[in-house]
Design an enzyme around this catalytic site. Structure first.
Site, PDB file in Angstrom:
ATOM      1  N   GLY A 239      49.990  62.823  38.492  1.00 45.83           N
ATOM      2  CA  GLY A 239      50.856  61.715  38.098  1.00 45.83           C
ATOM      3  C   GLY A 239      51.845  61.964  36.984  1.00 45.83           C
ATOM      4  O   GLY A 239      52.693  61.100  36.724  1.00 45.83           O
ATOM      5  N   GLU A 275      45.353  67.174  39.388  1.00 41.61           N
ATOM      6  CA  GLU A 275      45.953  67.111  40.731  1.00 41.61           C
ATOM      7  C   GLU A 275      47.452  66.841  40.667  1.00 41.61           C
ATOM      8  O   GLU A 275      47.944  65.869  41.242  1.00 41.61           O
ATOM      9  CB  GLU A 275      45.297  65.977  41.540  1.00 41.61           C
ATOM     10  CG  GLU A 275      43.798  66.042  41.648  1.00 41.61           C
ATOM     11  CD  GLU A 275      43.184  64.757  42.219  1.00 41.61           C
ATOM     12  OE1 GLU A 275      43.907  63.738  42.334  1.00 41.61           O
ATOM     13  OE2 GLU A 275      41.999  64.789  42.532  1.00 41.61           O
ATOM     14  N   PRO A 276      48.222  67.658  39.959  1.00 42.19           N
ATOM     15  CA  PRO A 276      49.659  67.381  39.896  1.00 42.19           C
ATOM     16  C   PRO A 276      50.360  67.714  41.213  1.00 42.19           C
ATOM     17  O   PRO A 276      50.037  68.705  41.861  1.00 42.19           O
ATOM     18  CB  PRO A 276      50.150  68.316  38.777  1.00 42.19           C
ATOM     19  CG  PRO A 276      49.170  69.443  38.771  1.00 42.19           C
ATOM     20  CD  PRO A 276      47.854  68.881  39.239  1.00 42.19           C
ATOM     21  N   CYS A 346      71.854  53.281  60.433  1.00 40.43           N
ATOM     22  CA  CYS A 346      72.408  51.927  60.575  1.00 40.43           C
ATOM     23  C   CYS A 346      71.632  50.892  59.778  1.00 40.43           C
ATOM     24  O   CYS A 346      71.024  49.977  60.346  1.00 40.43           O
ATOM     25  CB  CYS A 346      72.445  51.566  62.049  1.00 40.43           C
ATOM     26  SG  CYS A 346      73.374  52.782  62.975  1.00 40.43           S
ATOM     27  N   GLU A 347      71.603  51.069  58.483  1.00 37.02           N
ATOM     28  CA  GLU A 347      70.983  50.098  57.582  1.00 37.02           C
ATOM     29  C   GLU A 347      71.712  50.170  56.254  1.00 37.02           C
ATOM     30  O   GLU A 347      72.021  51.267  55.781  1.00 37.02           O
ATOM     31  CB  GLU A 347      69.519  50.471  57.279  1.00 37.02           C
ATOM     32  CG  GLU A 347      68.604  50.329  58.432  1.00 37.02           C
ATOM     33  CD  GLU A 347      67.143  50.261  58.003  1.00 37.02           C
ATOM     34  OE1 GLU A 347      66.852  49.770  56.884  1.00 37.02           O
ATOM     35  OE2 GLU A 347      66.308  50.684  58.800  1.00 37.02           O
ATOM     36  N   TYR A 375      57.791  64.567  47.729  1.00 37.38           N
ATOM     37  CA  TYR A 375      57.927  63.304  48.466  1.00 37.38           C
ATOM     38  C   TYR A 375      59.308  63.200  49.125  1.00 37.38           C
ATOM     39  O   TYR A 375      59.864  62.120  49.235  1.00 37.38           O
ATOM     40  CB  TYR A 375      57.621  62.108  47.546  1.00 37.38           C
ATOM     41  CG  TYR A 375      56.296  62.251  46.839  1.00 37.38           C
ATOM     42  CD1 TYR A 375      55.111  62.196  47.570  1.00 37.38           C
ATOM     43  CD2 TYR A 375      56.213  62.496  45.466  1.00 37.38           C
ATOM     44  CE1 TYR A 375      53.877  62.371  46.943  1.00 37.38           C
ATOM     45  CE2 TYR A 375      54.985  62.664  44.836  1.00 37.38           C
ATOM     46  CZ  TYR A 375      53.829  62.601  45.580  1.00 37.38           C
ATOM     47  OH  TYR A 375      52.610  62.781  44.959  1.00 37.38           O
TER      48      TYR A 375
HETATM   49  N1  LLP Z   1      46.064  62.629  43.195  1.00 31.53           N
HETATM   50  C1  LLP Z   1      45.989  61.500  43.915  1.00 31.53           C
HETATM   51  C2  LLP Z   1      44.678  60.948  44.231  1.00 31.53           C
HETATM   52  C3  LLP Z   1      47.172  60.856  44.333  1.00 31.53           C
HETATM   53  O1  LLP Z   1      47.074  59.737  45.043  1.00 31.53           O
HETATM   54  C4  LLP Z   1      48.430  61.425  44.016  1.00 31.53           C
HETATM   55  C5  LLP Z   1      49.674  60.783  44.454  1.00 31.53           C
HETATM   56  C6  LLP Z   1      48.449  62.619  43.283  1.00 31.53           C
HETATM   57  C7  LLP Z   1      47.251  63.194  42.883  1.00 31.53           C
HETATM   58  C8  LLP Z   1      49.728  63.311  42.903  1.00 31.53           C
HETATM   59  O2  LLP Z   1      50.539  62.534  42.096  1.00 31.53           O
HETATM   60  P1  LLP Z   1      51.857  63.194  41.444  1.00 31.53           P
HETATM   61  O3  LLP Z   1      51.409  64.257  40.463  1.00 31.53           O
HETATM   62  O4  LLP Z   1      52.655  63.787  42.534  1.00 31.53           O
HETATM   63  O5  LLP Z   1      52.533  62.065  40.806  1.00 31.53           O
HETATM   64  N2  LLP Z   1      55.735  58.738  47.440  1.00 31.53           N
HETATM   65  C9  LLP Z   1      55.762  58.357  46.048  1.00 31.53           C
HETATM   66  C10 LLP Z   1      54.622  58.956  45.259  1.00 31.53           C
HETATM   67  C11 LLP Z   1      53.259  58.614  45.827  1.00 31.53           C
HETATM   68  C12 LLP Z   1      52.133  59.233  45.047  1.00 31.53           C
HETATM   69  C13 LLP Z   1      50.840  59.068  45.752  1.00 31.53           C
HETATM   70  N3  LLP Z   1      49.721  59.701  45.138  1.00 31.53           N
HETATM   71  C14 LLP Z   1      57.120  58.764  45.459  1.00 31.53           C
HETATM   72  O6  LLP Z   1      57.956  59.267  46.191  1.00 31.53           O
HETATM   73  O7  LLP Z   1      57.378  58.539  44.279  1.00 31.53           O
END
Ligand code: LLP
Length: 421
Positions: A239, A275-276, A346-347, A375
């Protein structure tokens, strides 16, 4: 820091001019930098070098096999949420003992598959899931290693669609119920408790929510140990946010984040997992696109790109900002004008950004949408029957297509018309 810079007036990915990739592969196309992926992964390794740890890349942020292989070869673990992501991690050469399985809706078939193939730990999100996992593992003569995902009820101060750590979100079990759930876990024949898991949200730009959540994690570790559980691993989730704009104050660095973890749980003697996703892959990728038309509207001009919301949905879905820059560098002092940068879908929602200040651009010119490595491709679709966007990986002065653009025949070939039609 990333490796997309102007060299001799042309935006490069490492040592490769993006003009070359556009000419050889066509646009739109995602372009990733190996050096940036590597650099970001190593920053997390360094941030936790004070203890035993495993940096598990969140596969959902970018699941291309080549990207996973770059990271897996550096020693990364993988955080997966489906059978498909497990298969990808394995295909990229990552052993089961470096794969953690997260997600609120694991099926029995998925549990069986990863227990057979090897798994480091399940991050369990509910009691029914734990009961089912125990049954599946017992039926295979195994005990499944688990951490329970605990919802600490803190406000991650991020976009509402990607905040996960409040009690109103569907994730984890409420922290107040944790001792009860661990007691149940200890009584199940197919379960082995190994740790605690948390993940409070994505694109966090402030460390305070982490401080609050991790303080609760430390307290819970002590309480569960007092209850007799062998808590030896702490999964702190992912996150940590990235700078999407070059011009604003940057979010905290991995090293600062590592210090927050150390301050909160460093004295507990646990192995640390993180978990990055975005922080490793986000700024390691751009979406390269060509201008199809410059359309003069009333009071505004539209730059119509060949990339669209089906290729990069973040602006439409989260009102997310991606810096849009010309591939040919703008001469200092040259005039700029505001453009609404849009795709052909088309949106009205197919708008990357309104009133972007850009130099004079027209049909055939190339632009890059930055910070699109996380993403981006993974959330792409074929909406409007636009073939899935291809991906390219750069390494120094070489590049390779790591997912080819499907032909129209390939795209249509997945459909079948029943014989009675
Ligand atoms: N661990 C778990 C359990 C998660 O659900 C996620 C992301 C991560 C790790 C990794 O998070 P990160 O380090 O990438 O922030 N589609 C959205 C982001 C959805 C994130 C979902 N979970 C966007 O485009 O901003």
């Amino acid at each position: 820091m990333d490796h997309f810079n102007y060299v001799d007036g042309v935006l490069h990915a490492e040592d490769v001019p993006l003009t070359r990739i556009a000419a050889e592969v066509g646009t739109p196309v995602y372009v990733y930098s190996t050096a940036t992926l590597t650099r970001h992964f190593k920053l997390f390794q360094q941030a936790l070098d004070w203890t035993d740890h495993l940096v598990c890349f969140a596969v959902k942020s970018n699941s291309n096999l080549a990207v996973l292989k770059v990271l897996g070869d550096l020693g990364a673990g993988m955080d997966i949420v489906s059978a498909g992501e497990y298969a990808r991690a394995k295909a990229a050469g990552v052993p089961g003992e470096r794969i953690v399985f997260s997600g609120v809706g694991k099926t029995a078939a998925e549990m069986r598959m990863v227990l057979e193939g090897g798994i480091r730990q399940f991050n369990v999100e509910s009691e029914p899931e734990m009961e089912l996992l125990s049954e599946v593992a017992s039926s295979m003569g195994l005990r499944a290693p688990i951490a329970v995902r605990v919802n600490p009820d803190v406000d991650a101060k991020t976009h509402e669609k990607i905040a996960t750590g409040k009690s109103e979100n569907k994730f984890g079990i409420p922290i107040a119920k944790a001792r009860e759930v661990y007691a149940r876990a200890a009584s199940l024949p197919g379960i082995e408790v190994v740790g605690i898991d948390m993940h409070i949200g994505s694109q966090l730009t402030d460390l305070e929510p982490y401080r609050q959540a991790y303080a609760k994690m430390a307290e819970l570790t002590r309480a569960l140990r007092a209850d007799g559980h062998n808590i030896r691993r702490l999964d702190m989730g992912g996150g940590l946010g990235i700078p999407y704009r070059r011009d604003n104050s940057a979010p905290p660095l991995p090293i600062e984040y590592g210090q927050v973890i150390r301050d909160a749980v460093g004295d507990l003697g646990c192995e640390i997992e993180i978990e990055p996703g975005r922080n490793i892959s986000g700024n390691a990728g751009i979406l390269l696109s060509s201008v199809i038309y410059l359309k003069e509207g009333e009071g505004r001009d539209f730059l119509i790109l060949d990339a669209a919301m089906n290729d990069l949905i973040r602006p439409a879905m989260y009102s997310a900002h991606h810096d849009i820059v010309p591939v040919t560098e703008q001469a200092p002092g040259s005039p700029v004008a505001p453009y609404d940068v849009v795709g052909p879908v088309c949106e009205t929602g197919d708008t990357f950004e309104k009133a972007v200040e850009l130099p004079a651009l027209g049909a055939g010119d190339l632009v890059a949408l930055r910070s699109a490595g996380a993403y981006g491709a993974v959330m792409a679709s074929e909406y409007n029957s636009r073939p899935l966007v291809p991906e390219v990986l750069v390494n120094g002065d070489q590049f390779a297509v790591i997912r080819a653009r499907p032909t129209l025949e390939e795209m249509l070939g997945r459909d079948t018309i029943p014989e009675w039609l």
